[in-house]
Design a protein around this motif. Structure first.
Motif, PDB file in Angstrom:
ATOM      1  N   ALA A 184      -1.013   6.427   2.788  1.00  0.00           N
ATOM      2  CA  ALA A 184      -0.337   4.976   2.941  1.00  0.00           C
ATOM      3  C   ALA A 184      -1.447   3.964   3.986  1.00  0.00           C
ATOM      4  CB  ALA A 184       0.513   4.119   2.829  1.00  0.00           C
ATOM      5  N   ASN A 185      -1.422   4.161   5.537  1.00  0.00           N
ATOM      6  CA  ASN A 185      -2.042   3.599   6.530  1.00  0.00           C
ATOM      7  C   ASN A 185      -3.495   4.004   6.219  1.00  0.00           C
ATOM      8  OD1 ASN A 185      -0.269   2.553   8.372  1.00  0.00           O
ATOM      9  ND2 ASN A 185       0.737   4.239   8.506  1.00  0.00           N
ATOM     10  N   SER A 205       3.133  -7.035   5.112  1.00  0.00           N
ATOM     11  CA  SER A 205       2.390  -5.987   4.397  1.00  0.00           C
ATOM     12  C   SER A 205       3.569  -5.213   4.088  1.00  0.00           C
ATOM     13  CB  SER A 205       1.044  -6.027   5.384  1.00  0.00           C
ATOM     14  OG  SER A 205       0.528  -6.763   5.288  1.00  0.00           O
ATOM     15  N   PHE A 206       3.429  -4.276   3.244  1.00  0.00           N
ATOM     16  CA  PHE A 206       4.231  -2.999   3.162  1.00  0.00           C
ATOM     17  C   PHE A 206       3.459  -1.432   2.598  1.00  0.00           C
ATOM     18  CE2 PHE A 206       6.712  -6.565   2.274  1.00  0.00           C
ATOM     19  CZ  PHE A 206       7.444  -6.751   2.908  1.00  0.00           C
ATOM     20  N   ILE A 207       3.595  -0.723   4.110  1.00  0.00           N
ATOM     21  CA  ILE A 207       2.422   0.828   3.821  1.00  0.00           C
ATOM     22  C   ILE A 207       3.133   1.723   3.877  1.00  0.00           C
ATOM     23  CG2 ILE A 207       0.621   1.342   5.090  1.00  0.00           C
ATOM     24  CD1 ILE A 207      -0.267  -1.943   5.666  1.00  0.00           C
ATOM     25  N   GLY A 208       3.618   2.710   3.633  1.00  0.00           N
ATOM     26  CA  GLY A 208       3.913   4.115   3.424  1.00  0.00           C
ATOM     27  C   GLY A 208       4.105   4.569   2.289  1.00  0.00           C
ATOM     28  N   GLY A 209       4.646   5.780   2.267  1.00  0.00           N
ATOM     29  CA  GLY A 209       5.178   6.290   1.375  1.00  0.00           C
ATOM     30  C   GLY A 209       6.040   5.896   0.534  1.00  0.00           C
ATOM     31  N   PRO A 210       7.177   6.068  -0.450  1.00  0.00           N
ATOM     32  CA  PRO A 210       7.865   5.917  -1.082  1.00  0.00           C
ATOM     33  C   PRO A 210       8.974   5.544  -0.655  1.00  0.00           C
ATOM     34  CG  PRO A 210       7.083   7.592  -2.752  1.00  0.00           C
ATOM     35  CD  PRO A 210       6.279   7.978  -0.977  1.00  0.00           C
ATOM     36  N   PHE A 233       1.259  -1.086   0.244  1.00  0.00           N
ATOM     37  CA  PHE A 233       0.044  -0.059   0.129  1.00  0.00           C
ATOM     38  C   PHE A 233       0.562   1.177  -0.098  1.00  0.00           C
ATOM     39  CE2 PHE A 233      -2.263  -3.425   2.728  1.00  0.00           C
ATOM     40  CZ  PHE A 233      -3.345  -4.179   1.330  1.00  0.00           C
ATOM     41  N   ALA A 234       0.535   1.615  -1.509  1.00  0.00           N
ATOM     42  CA  ALA A 234       1.971   2.986  -1.520  1.00  0.00           C
ATOM     43  C   ALA A 234       1.854   4.450  -1.572  1.00  0.00           C
ATOM     44  CB  ALA A 234       3.005   3.180  -2.326  1.00  0.00           C
ATOM     45  N   PRO A 287     -15.066   1.187   1.852  1.00  0.00           N
ATOM     46  CA  PRO A 287     -14.099   2.029   1.803  1.00  0.00           C
ATOM     47  C   PRO A 287     -13.701   2.472   3.028  1.00  0.00           C
ATOM     48  CG  PRO A 287     -16.185   2.634   1.737  1.00  0.00           C
ATOM     49  CD  PRO A 287     -16.643   1.354   2.264  1.00  0.00           C
ATOM     50  N   ALA A 288     -12.201   3.640   2.830  1.00  0.00           N
ATOM     51  CA  ALA A 288     -11.208   3.608   3.923  1.00  0.00           C
ATOM     52  C   ALA A 288     -12.226   4.312   5.158  1.00  0.00           C
ATOM     53  CB  ALA A 288      -9.819   3.778   3.151  1.00  0.00           C
ATOM     54  N   VAL A 289     -11.220   4.228   5.924  1.00  0.00           N
ATOM     55  CA  VAL A 289     -11.599   4.881   7.568  1.00  0.00           C
ATOM     56  C   VAL A 289     -10.172   5.752   7.379  1.00  0.00           C
ATOM     57  CG1 VAL A 289     -13.661   3.727   7.905  1.00  0.00           C
ATOM     58  CG2 VAL A 289     -11.551   3.462   8.984  1.00  0.00           C
ATOM     59  N   GLU A 290      -9.639   6.968   8.470  1.00  0.00           N
ATOM     60  CA  GLU A 290      -9.259   7.507   9.095  1.00  0.00           C
ATOM     61  C   GLU A 290      -7.944   6.460  10.030  1.00  0.00           C
ATOM     62  OE1 GLU A 290      -8.061  10.534   8.735  1.00  0.00           O
ATOM     63  OE2 GLU A 290      -9.501  10.705   6.890  1.00  0.00           O
ATOM     64  N   PRO A 291      -7.280   6.565   9.707  1.00  0.00           N
ATOM     65  CA  PRO A 291      -6.678   5.429  10.224  1.00  0.00           C
ATOM     66  C   PRO A 291      -6.077   5.120  12.252  1.00  0.00           C
ATOM     67  CG  PRO A 291      -4.817   6.791   9.499  1.00  0.00           C
ATOM     68  CD  PRO A 291      -6.282   7.053   9.428  1.00  0.00           C
ATOM     69  N   ASN A 292      -6.430   6.373  12.342  1.00  0.00           N
ATOM     70  CA  ASN A 292      -6.939   6.652  14.088  1.00  0.00           C
ATOM     71  C   ASN A 292      -8.104   5.967  14.322  1.00  0.00           C
ATOM     72  OD1 ASN A 292      -7.674   8.512  13.189  1.00  0.00           O
ATOM     73  ND2 ASN A 292      -6.828   9.925  14.592  1.00  0.00           N
TER      74      ASN A 292
END
Length: 336
Positions: free
Chosen positions: A237-238, A285-290, A229-230, A261-266
């Motif tokens: 990403a989170n 699972s790899f989640i984050g910016g580049p 998830f980039a 649908p996605a929700v806020e990560p917190n």
């Protein structure tokens, strides 16, 4: 850590043909083709689809038909199954179907094989799956190899088209049993670490230690399937990954739904016990910016020494999913 880690491997896609809440199978197939065309431009090697049945959130039931749809809309991408659940099918039928695909799209079709039913026990029964099917898997793989071989041209039963075509066969697995089989047959091996991480390292070691060269493959070759998830930022990403986490939570609890649908990560959408079980299941699972994605993937590749990464990305927002693969593709191209 090697500075050229990403440049020495190939990158590919596992598409589960996930149906989003508010969408339908037609939307899913359109988005899958658009994704395939997108990653083809970014230098991805292959695009695999997995066989599943009786799941309202997964539309890849007729896997062979979807492979033809994707192959017909692309030109260089290898397209295949990740995988065909062989005990659900007669080996001859699989040989004929993939022989047809390989005739239509020469040198572009992969045949990945698994032994699980890809569904629940009631649907497995409806598929006429034999209760001993898993035990017969090694023999069925060899029967399939026979139908696809040039040497079967004098056989009483022949796969036409299929016979003599160079269709790479892969063994898929999530345990050490599959590692022993892939090694003994000298076939490439793809491990489902995107949902079954526990035996990844042991299975890779068994495969490499026991590998016997074959006509198809002279040296071991491995794929690890992982979740990626980039996004432009770690926070985004989170956020995108919350849809995926809810989907896997549904698998754990037995409350399967279409992709949410996605929700806020917190946002609090699971209790601590559920979260602990989930984290074990989605360890890779790899989640984050580049930068975060690059650093963590390089570490994973250096540790596992896999030859290829296959990324699954259950992202609700289609444009965000395209962008996630674009980020991964850009990291790969940057090092090549």
């Amino acid at each position: 850590m090697n500075t050229d880690t990403l440049s020495r491997i190939k990158i590919s896609v596992l598409d589960l043909a996930i149906v989003r809440e508010g969408g339908n199978a037609a939307d899913t197939f359109k988005n899958s083709l658009e994704l395939a065309q997108h990653v083809e431009k970014w230098g991805f090697t292959r695009f695999w689809l997995a066989e599943h049945h009786n799941m309202q959130g997964v539309a890849s039931t007729a896997t062979v038909v979807l492979i033809g749809h994707i192959a017909g809309g692309t030109s260089t991408l290898r397209v295949g199954s990740g995988g065909i659940m062989l005990p659900n099918h007669a080996p001859l039928i699989v040989a004929e179907q993939f022989g047809t695909l390989a005739t239509l799209y020469p040198d572009r079709i992969d045949l990945g094989l698994g032994r699980a039913p890809g569904t629940d026990q009631f649907t497995a029964a409806a598929l006429k799956r034999d209760e001993h099917a898993a035990m017969e898997f090694p023999g069925n793989v060899q029967e399939l190899q026979m139908y696809l071989s040039e040497g079967n041209k004098n056989g009483r039963v022949r796969a036409i088209p299929g016979e003599g075509l160079d269709i790479p066969i892969w063994i898929l697995g999530s345990s050490t049993d599959s590692a022993y089989l892939a090694a003994s047959l000298g076939l490439p091996y793809a491990f489902a670490s995107h949902f079954a991480p526990a035996q990844l390292h042991k299975a890779l070691a068994i495969y490499r230690q026991n590998f016997k060269p074959s006509a198809q493959l002279k040296e071991p070759y491995t794929i690890a399937c992982v979740n990626v998830f980039a996004a432009d930022t770690d926070y985004e990403a989170n956020r995108l990954a919350t849809s995926f986490k809810k989907m896997f939570l549904g698998i754990i609890t037995g409350n399967r739904k279409q992709l949410q649908p996605a929700v806020e990560p917190n946002e609090d959408f699971m209790d601590p016990m559920e979260e602990a079980a989930l984290q074990q299941m989605i360890q890779y699972s790899f989640i984050g910016g580049p930068e975060k994605i690059k650093k963590e993937l390089e570490k994973f590749i250096d540790i596992t020494q896999v030859d290829e990464i296959m990324a699954a990305s259950a992202i609700y927002e289609h444009e965000a999913r395209l962008h996630s693969y674009e980020i991964l593709g850009a990291l790969y191209k940057k090092e090549n």
